[in-house]
Design an enzyme around this catalytic site. Structure first.
Site, PDB file in Angstrom:
ATOM      1  N   ASP A  35       0.787  -1.236   0.000  1.00 52.42           N
ATOM      2  CA  ASP A  35       0.000   0.000   0.000  1.00 52.42           C
ATOM      3  C   ASP A  35       0.816   1.282   0.000  1.00 52.42           C
ATOM      4  O   ASP A  35       0.310   2.337   0.361  1.00 52.42           O
ATOM      5  CB  ASP A  35      -0.919  -0.001   1.228  1.00 52.42           C
ATOM      6  CG  ASP A  35      -0.127  -0.086   2.536  1.00 52.42           C
ATOM      7  OD1 ASP A  35       1.106   0.036   2.487  1.00 52.42           O
ATOM      8  OD2 ASP A  35      -0.753  -0.264   3.596  1.00 52.42           O
ATOM      9  N   GLU A  50       0.264  -9.054  -1.384  1.00 58.50           N
ATOM     10  CA  GLU A  50      -0.451  -8.520  -0.211  1.00 58.50           C
ATOM     11  C   GLU A  50      -1.631  -7.648  -0.670  1.00 58.50           C
ATOM     12  O   GLU A  50      -1.807  -6.506  -0.246  1.00 58.50           O
ATOM     13  CB  GLU A  50       0.473  -7.736   0.729  1.00 58.50           C
ATOM     14  CG  GLU A  50      -0.064  -7.619   2.140  1.00 58.50           C
ATOM     15  CD  GLU A  50       0.754  -6.687   3.030  1.00 58.50           C
ATOM     16  OE1 GLU A  50       0.648  -5.459   2.880  1.00 58.50           O
ATOM     17  OE2 GLU A  50       1.490  -7.199   3.884  1.00 58.50           O
ATOM     18  N   GLU A  94      -2.579   5.059   2.660  1.00 57.67           N
ATOM     19  CA  GLU A  94      -2.381   3.649   2.289  1.00 57.67           C
ATOM     20  C   GLU A  94      -3.657   2.947   1.843  1.00 57.67           C
ATOM     21  O   GLU A  94      -3.625   2.096   0.951  1.00 57.67           O
ATOM     22  CB  GLU A  94      -1.738   2.879   3.444  1.00 57.67           C
ATOM     23  CG  GLU A  94      -0.279   3.233   3.698  1.00 57.67           C
ATOM     24  CD  GLU A  94      -0.094   4.481   4.549  1.00 57.67           C
ATOM     25  OE1 GLU A  94      -1.101   5.032   5.032  1.00 57.67           O
ATOM     26  OE2 GLU A  94       1.055   4.917   4.725  1.00 57.67           O
ATOM     27  N   HIS A 124       5.052   5.378  13.263  1.00 57.81           N
ATOM     28  CA  HIS A 124       5.424   6.236  12.135  1.00 57.81           C
ATOM     29  C   HIS A 124       4.245   6.689  11.277  1.00 57.81           C
ATOM     30  O   HIS A 124       4.429   7.409  10.302  1.00 57.81           O
ATOM     31  CB  HIS A 124       6.402   5.493  11.214  1.00 57.81           C
ATOM     32  CG  HIS A 124       5.739   4.386  10.445  1.00 57.81           C
ATOM     33  ND1 HIS A 124       5.547   3.142  10.957  1.00 57.81           N
ATOM     34  CD2 HIS A 124       5.187   4.367   9.215  1.00 57.81           C
ATOM     35  CE1 HIS A 124       4.923   2.389  10.086  1.00 57.81           C
ATOM     36  NE2 HIS A 124       4.681   3.112   9.010  1.00 57.81           N
ATOM     37  N   ARG A 150       1.305   8.443   9.349  1.00 54.30           N
ATOM     38  CA  ARG A 150       0.995   9.859   9.078  1.00 54.30           C
ATOM     39  C   ARG A 150      -0.163  10.376   9.921  1.00 54.30           C
ATOM     40  O   ARG A 150      -0.136  11.507  10.391  1.00 54.30           O
ATOM     41  CB  ARG A 150       0.606  10.014   7.601  1.00 54.30           C
ATOM     42  CG  ARG A 150       1.757  10.340   6.710  1.00 54.30           C
ATOM     43  CD  ARG A 150       1.265  10.541   5.284  1.00 54.30           C
ATOM     44  NE  ARG A 150       2.257  11.252   4.511  1.00 54.30           N
ATOM     45  CZ  ARG A 150       3.405  10.732   4.086  1.00 54.30           C
ATOM     46  NH1 ARG A 150       3.706   9.486   4.387  1.00 54.30           N
ATOM     47  NH2 ARG A 150       4.252  11.453   3.379  1.00 54.30           N
ATOM     48  N   HIS A 153      11.751   5.742  13.769  1.00 51.92           N
ATOM     49  CA  HIS A 153      11.655   5.894  12.309  1.00 51.92           C
ATOM     50  C   HIS A 153      12.365   7.185  11.890  1.00 51.92           C
ATOM     51  O   HIS A 153      12.330   8.182  12.622  1.00 51.92           O
ATOM     52  CB  HIS A 153      10.169   5.940  11.940  1.00 51.92           C
ATOM     53  CG  HIS A 153       9.885   5.771  10.473  1.00 51.92           C
ATOM     54  ND1 HIS A 153      10.149   6.748   9.550  1.00 51.92           N
ATOM     55  CD2 HIS A 153       9.348   4.742   9.780  1.00 51.92           C
ATOM     56  CE1 HIS A 153       9.785   6.332   8.352  1.00 51.92           C
ATOM     57  NE2 HIS A 153       9.297   5.100   8.460  1.00 51.92           N
TER      58      HIS A 153
HETATM   59  C1  UD1 Z   1       6.242   5.147   4.103  1.00 57.29           C
HETATM   60  C2  UD1 Z   1       4.914   4.680   3.514  1.00 57.29           C
HETATM   61  C3  UD1 Z   1       4.088   3.964   4.585  1.00 57.29           C
HETATM   62  C4  UD1 Z   1       4.888   2.853   5.241  1.00 57.29           C
HETATM   63  C5  UD1 Z   1       6.214   3.400   5.737  1.00 57.29           C
HETATM   64  C6  UD1 Z   1       7.057   2.269   6.261  1.00 57.29           C
HETATM   65  C7  UD1 Z   1       3.825   6.058   1.789  1.00 57.29           C
HETATM   66  C8  UD1 Z   1       3.014   7.253   1.518  1.00 57.29           C
HETATM   67  N1  UD1 Z   1       4.149   5.851   3.084  1.00 57.29           N
HETATM   68  O1  UD1 Z   1       5.961   6.124   5.088  1.00 57.29           O
HETATM   69  O2  UD1 Z   1       2.931   3.413   3.990  1.00 57.29           O
HETATM   70  O3  UD1 Z   1       4.149   2.325   6.309  1.00 57.29           O
HETATM   71  O4  UD1 Z   1       6.904   4.035   4.665  1.00 57.29           O
HETATM   72  O5  UD1 Z   1       8.092   2.721   7.078  1.00 57.29           O
HETATM   73  O6  UD1 Z   1       4.180   5.335   0.892  1.00 57.29           O
HETATM   74  N2  UD1 Z   1      13.479   8.860   5.749  1.00 57.29           N
HETATM   75  C9  UD1 Z   1      14.852   8.820   5.746  1.00 57.29           C
HETATM   76  N3  UD1 Z   1      15.472   7.639   5.469  1.00 57.29           N
HETATM   77  C10 UD1 Z   1      14.802   6.476   5.240  1.00 57.29           C
HETATM   78  C11 UD1 Z   1      13.398   6.520   5.260  1.00 57.29           C
HETATM   79  C12 UD1 Z   1      12.739   7.717   5.504  1.00 57.29           C
HETATM   80  O7  UD1 Z   1      15.503   9.822   5.978  1.00 57.29           O
HETATM   81  O8  UD1 Z   1      15.433   5.449   5.003  1.00 57.29           O
HETATM   82  C13 UD1 Z   1      12.787  10.154   5.999  1.00 57.29           C
HETATM   83  C14 UD1 Z   1      12.938  11.137   4.831  1.00 57.29           C
HETATM   84  O9  UD1 Z   1      13.055  12.444   5.324  1.00 57.29           O
HETATM   85  C15 UD1 Z   1      11.607  10.958   4.088  1.00 57.29           C
HETATM   86  C16 UD1 Z   1      10.669  10.749   5.245  1.00 57.29           C
HETATM   87  O10 UD1 Z   1      11.383   9.934   6.173  1.00 57.29           O
HETATM   88  O11 UD1 Z   1      11.287  12.061   3.283  1.00 57.29           O
HETATM   89  C17 UD1 Z   1       9.332  10.146   4.909  1.00 57.29           C
HETATM   90  O12 UD1 Z   1       9.461   8.974   4.120  1.00 57.29           O
HETATM   91  P1  UD1 Z   1       8.153   8.450   3.313  1.00 57.29           P
HETATM   92  O13 UD1 Z   1       8.496   7.192   2.632  1.00 57.29           O
HETATM   93  O14 UD1 Z   1       7.579   9.549   2.496  1.00 57.29           O
HETATM   94  O15 UD1 Z   1       7.094   8.223   4.471  1.00 57.29           O
HETATM   95  P2  UD1 Z   1       7.052   7.139   5.608  1.00 57.29           P
HETATM   96  O16 UD1 Z   1       6.455   7.799   6.795  1.00 57.29           O
HETATM   97  O17 UD1 Z   1       8.371   6.494   5.737  1.00 57.29           O
HETATM   98  N1  UDP Z   2      11.366  -3.221  11.434  1.00 51.17           N
HETATM   99  C1  UDP Z   2      12.770  -3.272  11.387  1.00 51.17           C
HETATM  100  N2  UDP Z   2      13.486  -2.427  12.167  1.00 51.17           N
HETATM  101  C2  UDP Z   2      12.897  -1.540  13.020  1.00 51.17           C
HETATM  102  C3  UDP Z   2      11.474  -1.470  13.049  1.00 51.17           C
HETATM  103  C4  UDP Z   2      10.747  -2.323  12.233  1.00 51.17           C
HETATM  104  O1  UDP Z   2      13.335  -4.068  10.643  1.00 51.17           O
HETATM  105  O2  UDP Z   2      13.605  -0.804  13.707  1.00 51.17           O
HETATM  106  C5  UDP Z   2      10.598  -4.116  10.545  1.00 51.17           C
HETATM  107  C6  UDP Z   2       9.437  -4.859  11.171  1.00 51.17           C
HETATM  108  O3  UDP Z   2       9.861  -6.085  11.733  1.00 51.17           O
HETATM  109  C7  UDP Z   2       8.501  -5.060   9.992  1.00 51.17           C
HETATM  110  C8  UDP Z   2       8.744  -3.830   9.124  1.00 51.17           C
HETATM  111  O4  UDP Z   2       9.989  -3.285   9.566  1.00 51.17           O
HETATM  112  O5  UDP Z   2       8.844  -6.196   9.223  1.00 51.17           O
HETATM  113  C9  UDP Z   2       7.638  -2.848   9.305  1.00 51.17           C
HETATM  114  O6  UDP Z   2       7.993  -1.646   8.714  1.00 51.17           O
HETATM  115  P1  UDP Z   2       7.264  -0.285   9.088  1.00 51.17           P
HETATM  116  O7  UDP Z   2       6.729  -0.383  10.460  1.00 51.17           O
HETATM  117  O8  UDP Z   2       8.238   0.789   8.777  1.00 51.17           O
HETATM  118  O9  UDP Z   2       6.113  -0.190   7.995  1.00 51.17           O
HETATM  119  P2  UDP Z   2       4.612  -0.776   7.897  1.00 51.17           P
HETATM  120  O10 UDP Z   2       4.678  -2.245   8.083  1.00 51.17           O
HETATM  121  O11 UDP Z   2       3.796  -0.078   8.929  1.00 51.17           O
HETATM  122  O12 UDP Z   2       4.184  -0.358   6.537  1.00 51.17           O
END
Ligand code: UD1
Ligand code: UDP
Length: 369
Positions: free
Chosen positions: A99, A121, A135, A207, A209, A240
């Site tokens: 998603d 999924e 999502e 994490h 939104r 996160h």
């Molecule tokens: C995204 C997904 C969410 C998922 C989550 C898993 C969308 C809209 N959101 O949300 O569905 O549950 O990932 O974790 O697709 N950042 C870093 N380094 C990283 C990752 C993130 O610096 O490795 C920071 C950056 O500033 C980035 C921000 O986090 O711009 C947001 O990342 P983004 O993927 O847009 O949103 P998530 O909250 O991570």
């Molecule tokens: N996870 C990880 N390290 C962490 C926190 C989570 O490897 O510090 C793993 C967790 O076991 C799961 C996945 O990340 O498999 C979930 O990712 P996240 O919570 O970022 O996204 P979501 O599942 O909510 O989309």
């Protein structure tokens, strides 16, 4: 015999964890498949941690992540850049996962290129378009343009039927998250944190939104109250990298003796940490699927979930983001052993570790040349 060219696309940590076992499965059958991997790198560091754990080497890396990125630019970047990848890779099928915006925009881009798409999924729903945001709608869009729907559970199959997806395009496969967990759990000890072995450990992540702003501050305040009222607990919180999470969490929880804030953990040590924890609090989707199979009670910091199965079994409870409610529910588990026992039955409604193999078999049966 000509091989089936499968282009697997993912961009965030959870997609990578759940797609890596499938990529490995495709690679195990080089006579049948040519596996091509494209990462959008919607996440950078958190994606790279997973690529290295599973030794997945992308053929295309779009490297799109920007600091505090927004949904519009993310969608536009993936949509446009995937067009070039399709032209270069010329796949028979594209696979996306779940998603995220990467999944939705890559699926749409493939649809525009008239390439069939498989959705791994598929079919999870809350039926509320703003929870989880964005999502829920990302998943609906991806389901709408995909041809093959790999649904993890009976509930997700039913949801797809309700969404008018033809029955013959729906396959119940289990969730590849369990393939990943079984591959990983036990491979690594929990990370080096200075934990007191005499205390009960609460592991938490958040994490979403919809929890930015007041809800995440409420969650932090609940954690502070819990550690103050309960000298027998400690909290481990890998934070996160999203700045909307980092800022309030470090501001409110930093510097406390029994609250251990860490960088995002690599998946193997994180799964070992889940195994070690007494209680897990999270708003993560993946953690809701993994923790029940490890026999850990999960309190979900949300009011709805698209993963109702473990809630029905009673090992996952939705507690939302109200401070007092979180404190009450955690203390119930700390003080009432019957309550704790009820929630810590090991159950696994999400898969048996063979989902990737099922998906690869279905692809082969449908696409062999
Ligand atoms: C995204 C997904 C969410 C998922 C989550 C898993 C969308 C809209 N959101 O949300 O569905 O549950 O990932 O974790 O697709 N950042 C870093 N380094 C990283 C990752 C993130 O610096 O490795 C920071 C950056 O500033 C980035 C921000 O986090 O711009 C947001 O990342 P983004 O993927 O847009 O949103 P998530 O909250 O991570
Ligand atoms: N996870 C990880 N390290 C962490 C926190 C989570 O490897 O510090 C793993 C967790 O076991 C799961 C996945 O990340 O498999 C979930 O990712 P996240 O919570 O970022 O996204 P979501 O599942 O909510 O989309």
């Amino acid at each position: 015999m000509p091989k089936i060219r499968v282009l697997t696309v993912f961009g965030t940590r959870p997609e990578a964890i759940k797609m890596a076992p499938l990529v490995k499965e495709l690679e195990k059958n080089p006579d049948k498949f040519e596996s091509i991997v494209c990462v959008t790198a919607q996440h950078r560091q958190m994606l790279d941690q997973v690529l290295s754990l599973f030794s997945v080497k992308p053929d295309y890396d779009l490297d799109i992540m920007k600091e505090n990125q927004n949904l519009w630019s993310l969608t536009a970047d993936v949509l446009l850049k995937m067009k070039e990848v399709f032209e270069s890779a010329n796949p028979d099928i594209v696979l996306v996962h779940g998603d995220t915006t990467t999944s939705m925009a890559a699926a749409l881009s493939a649809f525009y290129a008239k390439i069939p798409v498989g959705h791994v999924e598929a079919g999870l729903r809350t039926f509320d378009k703003y929870y989880p945001f964005p999502e829920e709608i990302n998943r609906v869009f991806a389901d709408a343009v995909c041809t093959y729907h790999f649904a993890p559970t009976d509930t997700s199959c039913e949801n797809l039927k309700k969404s008018s997806i033809p029955q013959e395009h729906i396959y119940k496969t289990g969730n590849t998250v369990i393939d990943a967990l079984l591959y990983t759990v036990g491979q690594a000890k929990a990370p080096e944190i200075d934990l007191d072995e005499n205390l009960k450990t609460i592991l938490m992540t958040s994490h979403r939104r919809e929890n930015f702003g007041k809800p995440i501050r409420n969650i932090c305040k609940a954690v502070l109250e819990l550690v103050d009222r309960n000298p027998d607990i400690q909290v481990v919180y890998p934070v996160h990298l999203n700045p909307n999470v980092q800022k309030p969490v470090y501001e409110l929880l930093g510097g406390h003796e029994r609250i251990h804030l860490t960088a995002p953990m690599e998946y193997a040590p994180f799964s070992a940490m889940m195994k070690k924890a007494y209680i897990i609090m999270t708003d993560s989707g993946g953690v809701q699927e993994e923790a029940p199979s490890l026999g850990k009670p999960v309190l979900v910091l949300r009011t709805t979930t698209e993963r109702p199965e473990a809630v029905e079994y009673g090992t996952v409870k939705l507690v939302g983001t109200d401070k007092d409610k979180i404190v009450t529910e955690v203390e119930k588990l700390l003080r009432n052993s019957d309550e704790y026992k009820k929630m810590s039955e090991a159950i696994n409604p999400y898969g048996d570790g063979l989902a990737s193999k099922r998906i690869a078999d279905i692809l082969y049966e449908n696409l062999k040349k």
